[in-house]
Design an enzyme around this catalytic site. Sequence first.
Site, PDB file in Angstrom:
ATOM      1  N   ASN A  22       0.447   0.100  -9.340  1.00  0.00           N
ATOM      2  CA  ASN A  22      -0.244  -1.138  -9.727  1.00  0.00           C
ATOM      3  C   ASN A  22      -1.751  -0.876  -9.639  1.00  0.00           C
ATOM      4  OD1 ASN A  22      -1.303  -3.683 -10.036  1.00  0.00           O
ATOM      5  ND2 ASN A  22      -0.584  -4.457  -8.043  1.00  0.00           N
ATOM      6  N   LYS A  24      -4.138  -2.755 -10.513  1.00  0.00           N
ATOM      7  CA  LYS A  24      -4.943  -3.977 -10.318  1.00  0.00           C
ATOM      8  C   LYS A  24      -6.095  -3.964 -11.329  1.00  0.00           C
ATOM      9  CE  LYS A  24      -3.506  -3.840  -5.566  1.00  0.00           C
ATOM     10  NZ  LYS A  24      -3.601  -4.441  -4.257  1.00  0.00           N
ATOM     11  N   HIS A 114       2.835 -11.221  -7.679  1.00  0.00           N
ATOM     12  CA  HIS A 114       2.120 -10.380  -6.708  1.00  0.00           C
ATOM     13  C   HIS A 114       1.371 -11.299  -5.734  1.00  0.00           C
ATOM     14  CE1 HIS A 114      -0.789  -7.588  -5.013  1.00  0.00           C
ATOM     15  NE2 HIS A 114       0.056  -6.626  -5.353  1.00  0.00           N
ATOM     16  N   GLU A 116      -1.477 -11.218  -4.579  1.00  0.00           N
ATOM     17  CA  GLU A 116      -2.856 -11.558  -4.970  1.00  0.00           C
ATOM     18  C   GLU A 116      -2.868 -12.711  -5.964  1.00  0.00           C
ATOM     19  OE1 GLU A 116      -4.091  -7.586  -5.958  1.00  0.00           O
ATOM     20  OE2 GLU A 116      -3.991  -7.088  -3.815  1.00  0.00           O
ATOM     21  N   GLU A 184       6.801  -6.662  -0.524  1.00  0.00           N
ATOM     22  CA  GLU A 184       5.445  -6.271  -0.155  1.00  0.00           C
ATOM     23  C   GLU A 184       4.915  -7.204   0.932  1.00  0.00           C
ATOM     24  OE1 GLU A 184       3.380  -3.930  -3.451  1.00  0.00           O
ATOM     25  OE2 GLU A 184       3.006  -6.031  -3.881  1.00  0.00           O
ATOM     26  N   GLY A 190      -3.067  -3.047   1.158  1.00  0.00           N
ATOM     27  CA  GLY A 190      -4.467  -2.644   1.237  1.00  0.00           C
ATOM     28  C   GLY A 190      -5.018  -2.537   2.644  1.00  0.00           C
ATOM     29  N   SER A 230       0.427  -0.209   1.462  1.00  0.00           N
ATOM     30  CA  SER A 230      -0.165   0.978   2.086  1.00  0.00           C
ATOM     31  C   SER A 230       0.745   2.202   2.014  1.00  0.00           C
ATOM     32  CB  SER A 230      -0.578   0.679   3.533  1.00  0.00           C
ATOM     33  OG  SER A 230      -1.587  -0.320   3.545  1.00  0.00           O
TER      34      SER A 230
HETATM   35  C1  PEP Z   1      -0.111  -3.690  -4.002  1.00  0.00           C
HETATM   36  O1  PEP Z   1      -1.133  -4.299  -4.201  1.00  0.00           O
HETATM   37  O2  PEP Z   1       0.909  -3.942  -4.661  1.00  0.00           O
HETATM   38  C2  PEP Z   1      -0.093  -2.672  -2.966  1.00  0.00           C
HETATM   39  C3  PEP Z   1       1.039  -2.283  -2.493  1.00  0.00           C
HETATM   40  O3  PEP Z   1      -1.332  -2.193  -2.557  1.00  0.00           O
HETATM   41  P1  PEP Z   1      -1.604  -0.982  -1.532  1.00  0.00           P
HETATM   42  O4  PEP Z   1      -0.656   0.131  -1.878  1.00  0.00           O
HETATM   43  O5  PEP Z   1      -3.029  -0.617  -1.770  1.00  0.00           O
HETATM   44  O6  PEP Z   1      -1.352  -1.505  -0.157  1.00  0.00           O
END
Ligand code: PEP
Length: 272
Positions: A22, A24, A114, A116, A184, A190, A230
């Site tokens: 992803n 973003k 997601h 976000e 997630e 992040g 992460s």
């Molecule tokens: C995400 O935003 O879907 C995500 C998993 O981000 P990160 O891997 O940076 O934690």
Amino acid sequence: MAAVASSTPASTVRRTPLIAGNWKMNLDHLQAIAFVQKLAWSLKDAGHDFTGVEVAVFPPFTDLRSVQTLVAADKLPLAFGAQDVSEHDSGAYTGEISGAFLAQLECRYVIIGHSERRTLHAESNEQVSAKVQAALKHNLTPVICVGETAEDLETHGPSAVPVSQLRAALDGVTSAADIVVAYEPVWAIGSGQAATPDQAEQVAAQLRAVLVEVLGEDVAAKTRILYGGSVKAANIAGFMREPNVDGALVGGASLDLTEFASIVRYQKHVGS
Ligand code: PEP
């Protein structure tokens, strides 16, 4: 919310792992072309078996046409998708993107719900559900994101919120040829602080039980559940050893070509 019993038969079926990046709001269309080309070449050079571990990227909307053209012209074995979709097909919805347009661009997947979007754009469970319906209508595979915040974790434990979000997302879905679920935990996104493989497995097993209940054993057995939050080359192996974790949704690390390729090639560097 009552705990849901985990489903043993569904969790033992072989599913093709999916490693999804992803991006973003990163990489413009020129950068996307260079990145996708290099990613495909580096994986091919390393002898990656794309049928054994599927690879997908989720660029910004403005990159999709370029990625589609490149993938088609060079016959790259990579899947791609969008990061969101409108619940509507067309009309006066400024800034929205129809599933019909994404299907025309040969997107295979679309990320829906997601965290976000849920937090920064106040996307509700009802909207997530409408978007899932829109994706399925246009033959796009929804990657349905669910996950608890740190506060949810403290108050309700790890699985209550993801389970209720998945139930809501599947509201009105009677049969689905292909869906993907991404667990997630919001606190892991992040933050550099991933869940443990055991934590991911426990929630994934609960999510699979919801799939069994709502969509039946067969659909649940073939549905891939990803872990996201992460993920990096150093921790992917632990997640992939879990029976109900079928891949990863990778944010930050998907923008680093070497790191992402290494995540995709987890079987090689962990000997699993
Ligand atoms: C995400 O935003 O879907 C995500 C998993 O981000 P990160 O891997 O940076 O934690």
